[in-house]
Design an enzyme around this catalytic site. Structure first.
Site: not given
Length: 171
Positions: A46, A51, A95-96, A137-138, A141
């Site tokens: 994701g 991000q 997480c990236l 999660h996304e 963000h």
């Protein structure tokens, strides 16, 4: 297609609340293509536009397995319209934007989400399991929330200090 740089904490842009996408333009389509390329390269399941430094309510996910193949889902202006309030799921999240850090997070097990697809059509999807976790999660963000914000203050502070120190050292 371009692989975009992914923001890493403590970058303050990760705490920004993203603005709605007003129209599906060629720039939005290119951003989506680049976000998939970036997510697959990372590798991740994701990626929210914030991000990669774009404060728009846009995210891409793909929770497809090797057996099932890719299952890309482009989500524009998402809104969770229902979540299970009596059933929760604990999943180890990463997480990236917080590389190489994983922790268990509890979230509603099932959600219903309304969103716009890349053709500008309003869609609804019921999600559970990994897809529900990934979407929540996304969407977090897009609201300036990181998965570590769901952890205890002690764990969150420890992670923030570690990444602030690395950023200061230029690592």
């Amino acid at each position: 297609m371009t692989i975009l740089p992914i923001l890493v904490i403590p970058d303050p842009r990760l705490k920004m609340v993203s603005e709605p996408v007003e129209a599906i333009t060629d720039d939005i389509r290119k951003l989506v293509t680049d976000m998939y390329e970036t997510m697959y390269d990372a590798p991740g399941i994701g990626l929210a536009a914030i991000q990669v430094g774009v404060a728009k309510r846009l995210l891409v996910v793909d929770v497809g397995s090797r057996e099932e193949g890719q299952q890309p889902l482009t989500v524009i202006n998402p809104e969770i319209i229902w979540e299970s309030d009596d059933e929760f799921r604990i999943h180890q999240e990463g997480c990236l934007s917080i590389p190489e850090y994983f922790e268990e997070v509890e979230r509603p097990a099932c959600i219903r989400m309304r969103y716009m697809d890349l053709d500008g059509n309003t869609q609804e999807i019921d999600a559970d399991g990994l897809l529900a976790t990934c979407l929540q999660h996304e969407i977090d963000h897009l609201n300036g929330v990181l998965f570590i914000d769901h952890l205890s203050k002690l764990k969150r502070d420890r992670v923030n200090r570690k990444f602030a120190k690395a950023a200061k050292a230029g690592v």
